[in-house]
Scaffold this motif. Structure first.
Motif, PDB file in Angstrom:
ATOM      1  N   ALA A 202       0.799  -1.228   0.000  1.00 49.82           N
ATOM      2  CA  ALA A 202       0.000   0.000   0.000  1.00 49.82           C
ATOM      3  C   ALA A 202       0.831   1.278   0.000  1.00 49.82           C
ATOM      4  N   PHE A 203       1.812   1.359   0.892  1.00 47.09           N
ATOM      5  CA  PHE A 203       2.503   2.642   1.018  1.00 47.09           C
ATOM      6  C   PHE A 203       3.755   2.725   0.160  1.00 47.09           C
ATOM      7  N   THR A 204       4.095   1.632  -0.510  1.00 44.68           N
ATOM      8  CA  THR A 204       5.010   1.738  -1.646  1.00 44.68           C
ATOM      9  C   THR A 204       4.246   2.297  -2.839  1.00 44.68           C
TER      10      THR A 204
ATOM     11  N   GLY B 105      -2.938  -1.624   4.812  1.00 40.47           N
ATOM     12  CA  GLY B 105      -2.350  -0.300   4.982  1.00 40.47           C
ATOM     13  C   GLY B 105      -3.358   0.790   5.273  1.00 40.47           C
ATOM     14  N   THR B 106      -4.381   0.910   4.454  1.00 39.30           N
ATOM     15  CA  THR B 106      -5.367   1.969   4.682  1.00 39.30           C
ATOM     16  C   THR B 106      -6.141   1.718   5.971  1.00 39.30           C
TER      17      THR B 106
ATOM     18  N   ALA C 138      -7.138   3.478  11.577  1.00 43.30           N
ATOM     19  CA  ALA C 138      -7.226   3.075  12.980  1.00 43.30           C
ATOM     20  C   ALA C 138      -6.570   4.080  13.922  1.00 43.30           C
ATOM     21  N   VAL C 139      -5.649   4.886  13.390  1.00 48.19           N
ATOM     22  CA  VAL C 139      -4.944   5.868  14.243  1.00 48.19           C
ATOM     23  C   VAL C 139      -5.194   7.294  13.754  1.00 48.19           C
ATOM     24  N   LYS C 140      -6.310   7.516  13.099  1.00 42.85           N
ATOM     25  CA  LYS C 140      -6.548   8.807  12.459  1.00 42.85           C
ATOM     26  C   LYS C 140      -6.662   9.954  13.455  1.00 42.85           C
ATOM     27  N   GLU C 141      -6.894   9.661  14.733  1.00 40.67           N
ATOM     28  CA  GLU C 141      -6.989  10.720  15.738  1.00 40.67           C
ATOM     29  C   GLU C 141      -5.641  11.070  16.345  1.00 40.67           C
ATOM     30  N   ALA C 142      -4.576  10.392  15.944  1.00 40.54           N
ATOM     31  CA  ALA C 142      -3.247  10.701  16.483  1.00 40.54           C
ATOM     32  C   ALA C 142      -2.836  12.115  16.093  1.00 40.54           C
ATOM     33  N   SER C 143      -1.938  12.703  16.888  1.00 42.01           N
ATOM     34  CA  SER C 143      -1.482  14.059  16.600  1.00 42.01           C
ATOM     35  C   SER C 143      -0.721  14.134  15.289  1.00 42.01           C
TER      36      SER C 143
END
Length: 245
Positions: A26-28, A98-99, A104-109
């Motif tokens: 995904a992130f490649t 990947g997405t 899952a961590v979209k609220e992280a700073s």
């Protein structure tokens, strides 16, 4: 910098800083999309959401895992994507791991999406931010994918400024189960060069930062400082967001 390495299902609370790692593929693929001129990548929760966004925005480029399918413009393969002209385009991406990890961590700073092709840029951005506690999200195989763990461990070491030989980390990725499945055709929508492209170190000079924009989680390339700029405080890096904002 204190690092922890978690699978998606092991994330119990929102981390301060998250690096979401998906090497194959995904992130490649995301890095290649930016390399081919894309301006942003919308990280979708489902293929249905991809198709709905595409219907509302016909100029957007829809990408999915697996074989080609109606309504999608491309598949999650760096070897196949590298021939596309994406200049000025918005890409919508949905993958198996990947997405999912990024959402899952979209609220992280601060959320970074990473693979070997942007490893040094990712580490440099972490150094520039002087990040203390960093959660590396190992997205593949329930957190056990060795290609993702190897990349996460390598970035974590480089983020501390340690002089680290990448060869063993790349070797682990090249010998991983995911790499074998790509070579053997177990996974669909594959180009023969995919594994080699996924274990190419630092092909691109940017990091990839994901952040909410309106109701979407959007990934964008971020220029990172040189080593000198990172050490003298002149680095230009994305601002840290307050979780939930």
């Amino acid at each position: 910098m204190d690092s922890q390495f978690l699978g998606i299902d092991e994330i119990a609370e929102t981390p301060a800083v998250a690096v979401v790692v998906d090497v194959m593929r995904a992130f490649t693929v995301a890095a290649w999309a930016f390399g081919r001129g894309a301006t942003r990548i919308v990280l979708a929760e489902s293929q249905a959401e991809v198709l709905a966004l595409k219907a509302r925005n016909p100029g957007w480029v829809a990408i999915k895992d697996g074989p080609p399918a109606p309504g999608f413009d491309a598949v999650n393969s760096p070897g196949l994507l590298r021939s596309l002209d994406l200049a000025g385009r918005t890409v919508v991406q949905k993958t198996t791991a990947g997405t999912v990890g990024a959402l899952a961590v979209k609220e992280a700073s601060l959320v970074l999406c990473a693979s070997f092709v942007v490893a040094e840029a990712t580490a440099r951005l972490l150094r520039a931010r002087a990040c203390g506690d960093v959660t590396f999200v190992v997205t593949g195989e329930g957190g056990q994918a060795d290609e993702d763990l190897a990349c996460a461990q390598y970035v974590a070491r480089r983020a501390t400024g340690a002089g680290t030989d990448a060869a063993e980390y790349l070797r682990r990725a090249d010998r991983s189960r995911a790499a074998d499945e790509l070579r053997q055709g177990v996974r669909k929508g594959v180009h023969p060069d995919d594994v080699a492209l996924c274990v190419e170190l630092d092909r691109f000079p940017f990091a990839m930062v994901a952040a909410p924009e309106d109701s979407l989680m959007v990934l964008r390339p971020s220029a990172v400082p040189s080593l000198g700029e990172a050490s003298n405080g002149r680095a230009e890096v994305p601002p840290v967001r307050t979780p939930g904002v």
